[in-house]
Enzyme design. Structure first.
Site, PDB file in Angstrom:
ATOM      1  N   GLN A  88       1.135  -1.194  -0.381  1.00  0.00           N
ATOM      2  CA  GLN A  88      -0.166   0.123   0.186  1.00  0.00           C
ATOM      3  C   GLN A  88       0.546   1.399  -0.213  1.00  0.00           C
ATOM      4  O   GLN A  88       0.865   2.693  -0.132  1.00  0.00           O
ATOM      5  CB  GLN A  88      -1.281   0.183   0.883  1.00  0.00           C
ATOM      6  CG  GLN A  88      -1.482  -0.625   1.232  1.00  0.00           C
ATOM      7  CD  GLN A  88      -2.530  -0.836   2.730  1.00  0.00           C
ATOM      8  OE1 GLN A  88      -3.590  -0.529   2.719  1.00  0.00           O
ATOM      9  NE2 GLN A  88      -1.649  -1.896   3.826  1.00  0.00           N
ATOM     10  N   HIS A 106      -1.648   0.837  -4.152  1.00  0.00           N
ATOM     11  CA  HIS A 106      -2.145   2.260  -3.656  1.00  0.00           C
ATOM     12  C   HIS A 106      -0.954   3.841  -5.262  1.00  0.00           C
ATOM     13  O   HIS A 106      -1.002   4.726  -5.247  1.00  0.00           O
ATOM     14  CB  HIS A 106      -2.255   2.644  -2.783  1.00  0.00           C
ATOM     15  CG  HIS A 106      -3.083   2.217  -1.834  1.00  0.00           C
ATOM     16  ND1 HIS A 106      -3.087   2.337  -0.224  1.00  0.00           N
ATOM     17  CD2 HIS A 106      -4.518   0.972  -2.573  1.00  0.00           C
ATOM     18  CE1 HIS A 106      -4.253   1.826   0.154  1.00  0.00           C
ATOM     19  NE2 HIS A 106      -4.508   0.775  -1.248  1.00  0.00           N
ATOM     20  N   GLY A 172       2.952  -4.261   8.664  1.00  0.00           N
ATOM     21  CA  GLY A 172       2.500  -2.891   8.974  1.00  0.00           C
ATOM     22  C   GLY A 172       1.750  -2.254   8.301  1.00  0.00           C
ATOM     23  O   GLY A 172       2.202  -1.294   8.035  1.00  0.00           O
ATOM     24  N   THR A 173       0.205  -2.963   8.686  1.00  0.00           N
ATOM     25  CA  THR A 173      -0.417  -2.554   8.498  1.00  0.00           C
ATOM     26  C   THR A 173      -1.799  -2.163   9.398  1.00  0.00           C
ATOM     27  O   THR A 173      -2.148  -3.293   9.939  1.00  0.00           O
ATOM     28  CB  THR A 173      -1.418  -2.470   6.824  1.00  0.00           C
ATOM     29  OG1 THR A 173      -2.182  -1.943   6.311  1.00  0.00           O
ATOM     30  CG2 THR A 173      -1.801  -4.599   7.245  1.00  0.00           C
ATOM     31  N   GLU A 200       1.688  -3.752  16.537  1.00  0.00           N
ATOM     32  CA  GLU A 200       0.883  -3.514  18.136  1.00  0.00           C
ATOM     33  C   GLU A 200      -0.761  -4.161  17.056  1.00  0.00           C
ATOM     34  O   GLU A 200      -0.332  -4.781  15.732  1.00  0.00           O
ATOM     35  CB  GLU A 200      -0.432  -2.554  18.300  1.00  0.00           C
ATOM     36  CG  GLU A 200      -0.552  -1.214  16.452  1.00  0.00           C
ATOM     37  CD  GLU A 200      -1.395  -0.010  17.261  1.00  0.00           C
ATOM     38  OE1 GLU A 200      -0.883   0.405  18.186  1.00  0.00           O
ATOM     39  OE2 GLU A 200      -1.233   0.722  16.415  1.00  0.00           O
ATOM     40  N   ALA A 216       8.899  -4.011  13.416  1.00  0.00           N
ATOM     41  CA  ALA A 216       9.143  -4.613  11.686  1.00  0.00           C
ATOM     42  C   ALA A 216      10.426  -4.845  11.002  1.00  0.00           C
ATOM     43  O   ALA A 216      10.708  -5.806  11.073  1.00  0.00           O
ATOM     44  CB  ALA A 216       8.924  -4.272  10.421  1.00  0.00           C
TER      45      ALA A 216
HETATM   46  P1  NAD Z   1      -1.007   2.934   8.673  1.00  0.00           P
HETATM   47  O1  NAD Z   1      -0.783   4.130   8.751  1.00  0.00           O
HETATM   48  O2  NAD Z   1      -2.860   3.104   8.533  1.00  0.00           O
HETATM   49  O3  NAD Z   1      -0.794   1.954   9.919  1.00  0.00           O
HETATM   50  C1  NAD Z   1       0.294   1.731  10.170  1.00  0.00           C
HETATM   51  C2  NAD Z   1       0.457  -0.150  10.797  1.00  0.00           C
HETATM   52  O4  NAD Z   1       1.851   0.066  11.451  1.00  0.00           O
HETATM   53  C3  NAD Z   1      -0.353   0.787  12.182  1.00  0.00           C
HETATM   54  O5  NAD Z   1      -0.780  -0.342  12.804  1.00  0.00           O
HETATM   55  C4  NAD Z   1       1.458   0.677  13.270  1.00  0.00           C
HETATM   56  O6  NAD Z   1       1.227   0.136  14.304  1.00  0.00           O
HETATM   57  C5  NAD Z   1       2.157   0.306  12.062  1.00  0.00           C
HETATM   58  N1  NAD Z   1       3.769   0.274  13.169  1.00  0.00           N
HETATM   59  C6  NAD Z   1       4.259   1.560  13.098  1.00  0.00           C
HETATM   60  N2  NAD Z   1       4.931   1.212  13.235  1.00  0.00           N
HETATM   61  C7  NAD Z   1       5.534   0.086  13.018  1.00  0.00           C
HETATM   62  C8  NAD Z   1       6.612  -0.732  13.125  1.00  0.00           C
HETATM   63  N3  NAD Z   1       7.807  -0.149  12.945  1.00  0.00           N
HETATM   64  N4  NAD Z   1       6.810  -1.980  12.905  1.00  0.00           N
HETATM   65  C9  NAD Z   1       5.710  -2.531  12.353  1.00  0.00           C
HETATM   66  N5  NAD Z   1       4.455  -1.415  12.257  1.00  0.00           N
HETATM   67  C10 NAD Z   1       3.997  -0.765  12.366  1.00  0.00           C
HETATM   68  O7  NAD Z   1      -0.952   2.060   7.257  1.00  0.00           O
HETATM   69  P2  NAD Z   1      -2.089   1.115   5.905  1.00  0.00           P
HETATM   70  O8  NAD Z   1      -2.203   0.877   6.940  1.00  0.00           O
HETATM   71  O9  NAD Z   1      -0.496   1.391   5.364  1.00  0.00           O
HETATM   72  O10 NAD Z   1      -2.636   2.513   5.669  1.00  0.00           O
HETATM   73  C11 NAD Z   1      -2.395   3.962   5.824  1.00  0.00           C
HETATM   74  C12 NAD Z   1      -2.547   4.355   3.571  1.00  0.00           C
HETATM   75  O11 NAD Z   1      -1.537   5.838   3.685  1.00  0.00           O
HETATM   76  C13 NAD Z   1      -1.867   3.630   2.682  1.00  0.00           C
HETATM   77  O12 NAD Z   1      -2.936   3.745   1.578  1.00  0.00           O
HETATM   78  C14 NAD Z   1      -0.932   4.061   1.706  1.00  0.00           C
HETATM   79  O13 NAD Z   1      -0.728   4.564   0.544  1.00  0.00           O
HETATM   80  C15 NAD Z   1      -0.346   5.575   2.956  1.00  0.00           C
HETATM   81  N6  NAD Z   1       0.811   6.255   3.184  1.00  0.00           N
HETATM   82  C16 NAD Z   1       1.909   5.479   2.839  1.00  0.00           C
HETATM   83  C17 NAD Z   1       3.154   5.446   3.012  1.00  0.00           C
HETATM   84  C18 NAD Z   1       4.417   5.184   2.856  1.00  0.00           C
HETATM   85  O14 NAD Z   1       4.403   4.718   1.665  1.00  0.00           O
HETATM   86  N7  NAD Z   1       5.543   4.474   3.365  1.00  0.00           N
HETATM   87  C19 NAD Z   1       3.245   6.688   3.892  1.00  0.00           C
HETATM   88  C20 NAD Z   1       2.089   6.484   5.387  1.00  0.00           C
HETATM   89  C21 NAD Z   1       0.781   6.457   4.514  1.00  0.00           C
END
Ligand code: NAD
Length: 229
Positions: A88, A106, A172-173, A200, A216
């Site tokens: 994502q 995405h 990580g989602t 979590e 992660a």
């Molecule tokens: P989310 O932000 O909703 O959830 C992130 C999850 O990762 C949470 O449950 C959190 O507890 C967990 N997390 C945080 N730090 C972590 C770690 N160090 N190790 C393991 N887990 C960890 O993310 P989502 O479910 O991907 O949805 C967010 C939407 O926003 C997506 O559609 C995405 O396209 C976009 N987004 C993308 C990025 C990116 O490309 N890196 C960054 C932010 C948002």
């Protein structure tokens, strides 16, 4: 040959310094999702939306893949595993970590899309609403990102891979953004074992056969080492 479909979210890139999207307050880097990640937000203020994604692109370019991205590439390189990463994330840290079989459901920060003729081309470092499409010349350039309310890319292919998998892993989602949040249920109905690796418990935790919670950068290399014996 074990077929593994791995869904990744913002959490896998968190330890590379890219902030996650906080579903609790609906903010992404201090912006309301409605303003920066919807087609309506883009119509309302294209300057703001381009500025937002230009900043995300710069941050992603400056970031480095972390041990979780690198471990997944090691798993893919193993002849006993067929790995598909469905991400994502709009960053390119899986690719820079060495993964090749990556599907960006995405979209990506590194693509530009003409919303007039749907031509796609590599995004320049800085995009602006006055950029012209190289194909039709319309000033209708947007980032090639799937916004809320739009259909994610390559869904048929993803569902097909999910049904044919030997294991589904979610990393990580938060389990709040659909349709990705529904993959665990799709896998379950197809009789595919499921594993969650997240900081979590996610919203879909109860549907996973197994869940491990922690960063992660620790959990993913540990799990890959187990797979590779
Ligand atoms: P989310 O932000 O909703 O959830 C992130 C999850 O990762 C949470 O449950 C959190 O507890 C967990 N997390 C945080 N730090 C972590 C770690 N160090 N190790 C393991 N887990 C960890 O993310 P989502 O479910 O991907 O949805 C967010 C939407 O926003 C997506 O559609 C995405 O396209 C976009 N987004 C993308 C990025 C990116 O490309 N890196 C960054 C932010 C948002």
């Amino acid at each position: 040959m074990a077929k593994i479909v791995i869904l990744t979210g913002a959490g896998i890139s968190a330890e590379s310094g890219i902030r996650t999207f906080r579903a609790s307050d609906g903010l992404w880097e201090e912006h309301r999702i409605e303003d920066v990640a919807t087609p309506e937000g883009f119509v309302q203020d294209p300057e703001l939306v381009h500025r937002f994604y230009n900043a995300r692109r710069a941050a992603a370019t400056a970031a480095q893949p972390n041990p979780a991205h690198i471990a997944l590439a090691e798993l893919e390189a193993d002849p006993g595993h067929e790995v598909l990463i469905v991400t994502q994330n709009v960053d390119d840290l899986h690719e820079r970590g060495g993964s090749q079989n990556v599907l960006h459901m995405h979209g990506t920060l590194f693509g530009a899309l003409c919303h007039s003729c749907e031509h796609r081309w590599p995004a320049p470092e800085v995009m602006s609403p006055t950029d012209s499409c190289p194909s039709c010349s319309a000033q209708a350039t947007r980032p090639d990102i799937v916004w809320f309310g739009e259909m994610p890319y390559r869904m048929e292919e993803i569902w097909h891979a999910l049904r044919a998998a030997d294991l589904f892993v979610s990393i990580g989602t938060s389990g709040n953004v659909y349709p990705a949040a529904g993959f665990v249920a799709d896998a379950m109905h197809a009789g595919v074992p499921t594993l969650e690796l997240n900081l979590e418990p996610s919203a879909g935790r109860s549907m996973f056969d197994e869940a491990r919670h922690g960063p992660a950068s620790v959990l993913v290399p540990q799990w890959v080492r187990e797979r590779l014996g």
